[in-house]
Design an enzyme around this catalytic site. Sequence first.
Site, PDB file in Angstrom:
ATOM      1  N   TYR A 127      22.562  -0.026  14.551  1.00  0.00           N
ATOM      2  CA  TYR A 127      23.337  -0.377  13.370  1.00  0.00           C
ATOM      3  C   TYR A 127      22.983   0.525  12.396  1.00  0.00           C
ATOM      4  CZ  TYR A 127      23.873  -4.909  15.624  1.00  0.00           C
ATOM      5  OH  TYR A 127      24.413  -6.106  16.569  1.00  0.00           O
ATOM      6  N   GLY A 182      30.197 -16.864  22.138  1.00  0.00           N
ATOM      7  CA  GLY A 182      30.028 -17.978  21.382  1.00  0.00           C
ATOM      8  C   GLY A 182      31.147 -17.811  20.178  1.00  0.00           C
ATOM      9  N   ASP A 183      31.479 -16.823  19.888  1.00  0.00           N
ATOM     10  CA  ASP A 183      32.454 -16.788  18.712  1.00  0.00           C
ATOM     11  C   ASP A 183      33.681 -17.352  19.225  1.00  0.00           C
ATOM     12  OD1 ASP A 183      30.379 -15.289  17.305  1.00  0.00           O
ATOM     13  OD2 ASP A 183      31.112 -13.208  18.064  1.00  0.00           O
ATOM     14  N   ASN A 220      35.553 -12.234  15.057  1.00  0.00           N
ATOM     15  CA  ASN A 220      36.029 -12.586  16.447  1.00  0.00           C
ATOM     16  C   ASN A 220      36.087 -13.971  16.637  1.00  0.00           C
ATOM     17  OD1 ASN A 220      34.533 -10.073  16.945  1.00  0.00           O
ATOM     18  ND2 ASN A 220      32.693 -11.054  17.636  1.00  0.00           N
ATOM     19  N   TYR A 271      21.713 -17.263  14.446  1.00  0.00           N
ATOM     20  CA  TYR A 271      20.355 -16.511  14.126  1.00  0.00           C
ATOM     21  C   TYR A 271      20.036 -15.312  14.751  1.00  0.00           C
ATOM     22  CZ  TYR A 271      15.384 -15.996  13.167  1.00  0.00           C
ATOM     23  OH  TYR A 271      14.155 -15.503  12.731  1.00  0.00           O
TER      24      TYR A 271
HETATM   25  N1  LIG Z   1      27.728 -15.818  31.740  1.00  0.00           N
HETATM   26  C1  LIG Z   1      28.822 -16.546  31.364  1.00  0.00           C
HETATM   27  N2  LIG Z   1      29.773 -17.207  32.309  1.00  0.00           N
HETATM   28  C2  LIG Z   1      30.688 -17.947  31.832  1.00  0.00           C
HETATM   29  N3  LIG Z   1      30.843 -18.407  30.591  1.00  0.00           N
HETATM   30  C3  LIG Z   1      29.878 -18.000  29.755  1.00  0.00           C
HETATM   31  C4  LIG Z   1      28.882 -17.148  30.043  1.00  0.00           C
HETATM   32  N4  LIG Z   1      28.234 -17.061  28.886  1.00  0.00           N
HETATM   33  C5  LIG Z   1      28.573 -17.694  28.010  1.00  0.00           C
HETATM   34  N5  LIG Z   1      29.764 -18.332  28.218  1.00  0.00           N
HETATM   35  C6  LIG Z   1      30.632 -19.387  27.670  1.00  0.00           C
HETATM   36  O1  LIG Z   1      30.439 -18.954  26.397  1.00  0.00           O
HETATM   37  C7  LIG Z   1      29.951 -19.893  25.537  1.00  0.00           C
HETATM   38  C8  LIG Z   1      29.074 -19.692  24.549  1.00  0.00           C
HETATM   39  O2  LIG Z   1      27.923 -18.863  25.021  1.00  0.00           O
HETATM   40  P1  LIG Z   1      26.607 -18.635  24.495  1.00  0.00           P
HETATM   41  O3  LIG Z   1      26.074 -20.106  24.489  1.00  0.00           O
HETATM   42  O4  LIG Z   1      25.933 -17.655  25.143  1.00  0.00           O
HETATM   43  O5  LIG Z   1      27.045 -18.322  22.762  1.00  0.00           O
HETATM   44  P2  LIG Z   1      26.305 -17.281  21.901  1.00  0.00           P
HETATM   45  O6  LIG Z   1      24.898 -17.033  22.264  1.00  0.00           O
HETATM   46  O7  LIG Z   1      26.646 -17.938  20.604  1.00  0.00           O
HETATM   47  O8  LIG Z   1      27.100 -15.940  21.922  1.00  0.00           O
HETATM   48  P3  LIG Z   1      27.166 -14.904  21.076  1.00  0.00           P
HETATM   49  O9  LIG Z   1      26.527 -13.682  21.676  1.00  0.00           O
HETATM   50  O10 LIG Z   1      28.904 -14.677  21.044  1.00  0.00           O
HETATM   51  O11 LIG Z   1      26.678 -15.353  19.566  1.00  0.00           O
HETATM   52  C9  LIG Z   1      29.410 -21.019  26.621  1.00  0.00           C
HETATM   53  O12 LIG Z   1      29.535 -22.105  25.978  1.00  0.00           O
HETATM   54  C10 LIG Z   1      30.380 -20.729  27.873  1.00  0.00           C
HETATM   55  O13 LIG Z   1      31.537 -21.359  27.722  1.00  0.00           O
HETATM   56 MG   LIG Z   2      26.553 -16.992  18.852  1.00  0.00          MG
END
Ligand SMILES: Nc1ncnc2c1ncn2[C@@H]1O[C@H](COP(=O)(O)OP(=O)(O)OP(=O)(O)O)[C@@H](O)[C@H]1O
Ligand SMILES: [Mg+2]
Length: 315
Positions: free
Chosen positions: A102, A258-259, A35, A167
């Site tokens: 999975y 996050g990706d 991603n 993690y």
């Molecule tokens: N509900 C939301 N609305 C708008 N932006 C969001 C939302 N959730 C996440 N984001 C955006 O995505 C970025 C990364 O989100 P998050 O901190 O949840 O990452 P993550 O937990 O690493 O996600 P992943 O599930 O991809 O591993 C945030 O910094 C923000 O910019």
């Molecule tokens: Mg993440």
Amino acid sequence: MVKEIGLAAIGECMLELSAAQNDTWRMGIAGDTLNTLWALRALLPGARCDYVTAFGDDHFSERQKAFLAENGIGYASSPVIPGARPGLYAITLDGVERSFTYWRSDSAARQLASDPAALEKSLSNLRLAYVSGITLAILDEPARRILIDALGKARNAGTLVAFDPNYRARLWASRDYAQQEINAALAVSDIVLPTFPDESELYGDASPEATMQRIASAGVAEIVVKNGTEDALVLFDGIAGTSPASRAEGAIDTTGAGDAFNGGYLAARLNGMDGVAAAHRAHSTAAAVVCVRGALAPFDLLRTAYGCGTEPSAA
Ligand SMILES: Nc1ncnc2c1ncn2[C@@H]1O[C@H](COP(=O)(O)OP(=O)(O)OP(=O)(O)O)[C@@H](O)[C@H]1O
Ligand SMILES: [Mg+2]
């Protein structure tokens, strides 16, 4: 002549079954490191992008390779493992809650370090190598050592190593063991892009600031701590800053947010932006992904959200 820049992400891309309607399923291809590479592919059109993994030799592995090729992504010297198959996951909906099932315990990607020389070749002459804690988690310990050594060698040869610890407790034998192995990856990383709730679960960090301090104490100079819709914390050039999340009108699915953030951040950094400016671009990129279903948004959408063509300097 400007030398083409090479980027690689290392990990597992799986077959994804989604949108169940009765018993009809749609098959896609996704995985956390893919991603991020997807966003880099969209945002740095001049770069060479490779996904470093291991494939099986079945029909579905061929489909994975074709999917990468259709989207301008190569696979460097990734091995093909006779008799192996890709991992698979299915997304089911209970109301708006998504859950994942999975089948990945014997996936081909677990053998991505089975040929150390091929792995080193895949990681040679790169501007950036990107890896995650999920990549570490799917490998057995000897394979993980081979990967971390190969990243260290690439780094010594001038490649920037970027790491998202991502993690996922169920992929690790214990929390202590996950800490030990993720710490080993921090030691070979230039840029670390964690998410606060993951770090809090793994290390017991009380705040995003504590996450940043702990990772900085491990010797990492560049860090962005994501935190959903809250501000991201940025450590860049010795200075700590913050970057507020973009308001995403119409957020429907946070898978891969996050990706995509990581892809936007790294693209902006490779375009010469500083850490806080790159985090702003990263939030905009992630905001586009939360407004589409699934982890992979169309390239055009990502480019518009990130602001392609408006960078101070292009890579
Ligand atoms: N509900 C939301 N609305 C708008 N932006 C969001 C939302 N959730 C996440 N984001 C955006 O995505 C970025 C990364 O989100 P998050 O901190 O949840 O990452 P993550 O937990 O690493 O996600 P992943 O599930 O991809 O591993 C945030 O910094 C923000 O910019
Ligand atoms: Mg993440």
